[in-house]
Enzyme design. Sequence first.
Site, short mmCIF file in Angstrom:
data_model
loop_
_atom_site.label_atom_id
_atom_site.label_comp_id
_atom_site.label_asym_id
_atom_site.label_seq_id
_atom_site.Cartn_x
_atom_site.Cartn_y
_atom_site.Cartn_z
N THR A 125 0.84 -1.18 0.00
CA THR A 125 0.00 0.00 0.00
C THR A 125 0.89 1.25 0.00
O THR A 125 2.07 1.18 0.35
CB THR A 125 -0.97 0.01 1.21
OG1 THR A 125 -1.65 -1.24 1.27
CG2 THR A 125 -1.99 1.13 1.11
N VAL A 160 -2.41 -2.60 -3.88
CA VAL A 160 -2.71 -3.88 -4.54
C VAL A 160 -2.74 -4.99 -3.49
O VAL A 160 -2.78 -6.16 -3.82
CB VAL A 160 -1.68 -4.22 -5.64
CG1 VAL A 160 -1.86 -3.31 -6.85
CG2 VAL A 160 -0.25 -4.18 -5.12
N ASP A 195 -8.85 -9.64 1.71
CA ASP A 195 -9.39 -8.71 2.70
C ASP A 195 -10.85 -8.99 3.04
O ASP A 195 -11.39 -8.37 3.96
CB ASP A 195 -9.25 -7.26 2.20
CG ASP A 195 -7.89 -6.67 2.53
OD1 ASP A 195 -7.09 -7.36 3.20
OD2 ASP A 195 -7.61 -5.53 2.12
N SER A 211 -11.58 -2.36 4.27
CA SER A 211 -10.23 -1.83 4.15
C SER A 211 -9.82 -1.17 5.45
O SER A 211 -10.66 -0.77 6.26
CB SER A 211 -10.17 -0.80 3.01
OG SER A 211 -8.93 -0.11 3.02
#
EC number: 2.3.2.2
Length: 584
Positions: A379, A398, A421, A450
Amino acid sequence: MKTSWRSLVFAGLLLSFGWVDQASARGVTKPLHAHPPGTAIASAHALATQAGFEVIAKGGNAFDAAVAVSAALSVVEPVSSGLGGGGMFLLHDAKTGKDVFVDARETSPASATPDKFLDANGKLDPEKSQNGPWSAGIPGLPAALVHVSQKYGRLPLKVSLQPAIRIAREGFPMYGRLVRAYSERREVMTRYPGTRATFEPNGVPLKEGELLKQPDLARTLQLLGDKGFDGFYKGDIAQKILKAVNDNGGHWNAAELASYRVKERTPISFKYHDWHVVTAPPPSSGGIALAEILQLIEPYDLRKMDQAHRIHLVVEAMRRAYHDRTFYLGDPDFVHVPQKTLLDPAYAAGLRTTINPDKATPSDLFPNTPTPLKEHDETTHFSIIDDQGNLVATTQTVNLLYGSGLIPTGAGFLLNDEMDDFALKAGTPNAFGVMGYEANAPKPGKRMLSSMTPTFMESKDRVAVLGTPGGSRIITMVLLGILGYDDGLNAQQVAALPRYHHQWLPDVVETEKGSLDAATVQSLRAMGHTVIVPGEVKGQRSSDAWGNLQTVEWNKVTGTMDGGSDPRNPVGKAEVRLDKAKTK
């Protein structure tokens, strides 16, 4: 010289309304500056920071610069982000005063049902959730670049993408993190011809200092600039994506790509001391967790506490917020997120009563099986303030190192591995050691939860923009950054702050190497905390350093700007360029 009581009262009023700073109260008054004197950009790579200033010089604003920086990071940090991934853009439009959150999170393809990610024994199979086509969600970042450029920028998209196109075509030197991460992921990445062609153009991995040229990525960026959304999600590039996924055992269809859309959402905002904080809403868990933690600790005077008790209090707040993250948060378009309750100060007050000021609360009050954290610098984040007062905080990713490892032949970018995730198996931790349940289970078109937490904070005197990569640690690193600004630190000091983290399960306080002195560690352990100190116990995993925080600030009293780029990342750069007309 005598000072009349009327003068003292008047000075007090000026202070209370933010018209002068403390120094001014003792002498000459200073009006607050209406606009920043220039532009400040902090990003994880000097070439990306330079790309932002390049489009500013062409007449662009912070939003054009954001497109340029985002695209350039997609070229120079493929280990962390790219066109095959997603991102979250927090924007402040100075002209309208509006804050908006552009959600470009990846979405689940219809084929990605939970059973596809289990092994023969019904357990979560990391090979499917973290590598190759099944691990990838439908990318969102290209759509965000188009959206931000067209709706908020001044320049054509193809102009803002030119720096990234040039860097991709001409190449840039491979640096240590790219080389080390490729070595770690090479077994997966060499499975795919498109990936081998990019990172092993001569049949062997590129070495540090050798040029990484990405002509296919340059062509993809050019198509995006020329044709906008259709240049990526339809036509030649879309066909290359579909072929790569489906030829390698996955199953996507053209309609899923063509139907992807970014979503504008209302950011979360709340008060902490004298700061107005604006941050990310679901499907990011960051904003709600951040608000919970700060509301839990707000009544305490952290500055008067010794280091051990300050950390203890913050850790206990982290513990409770991450517990709520696990059970309540997900994509708000698919599940009910009890946001109003979780953000209610009364809810924080109730949780606060469960905190023992001198004793850790065991996380095993909520039975589960902890797993070791896996963490890298996946990230990336950048922060921008322009001379009009427009703000941008963007975190993009990604997911794990080099995402899925799969570059569609001829397209030039890596697909993400964001499916990890999701809560692919209820109650089973993912690669970052966090788990979830039905609220974060995959469904067609759903966005995975997220931790990305792009954030603004503003007081009477200062404006700051900040964010960082770091998986589940993102939230706590941004939290520590906010506390640093609240303590009066400058941008570079905030970026360099030592870090610690707790996420409910596993029930450990993780620390960076050297971040806590021995006495503080001993005191925390005496309170019942399990503190992991890197290198202290053989086989106990914890990174020596984490994060890559990028932050900029504007002091409205002094009319100055500042930037901070995380010293843990040697290729990052924060820079301020002043508008000479405004500094005369």
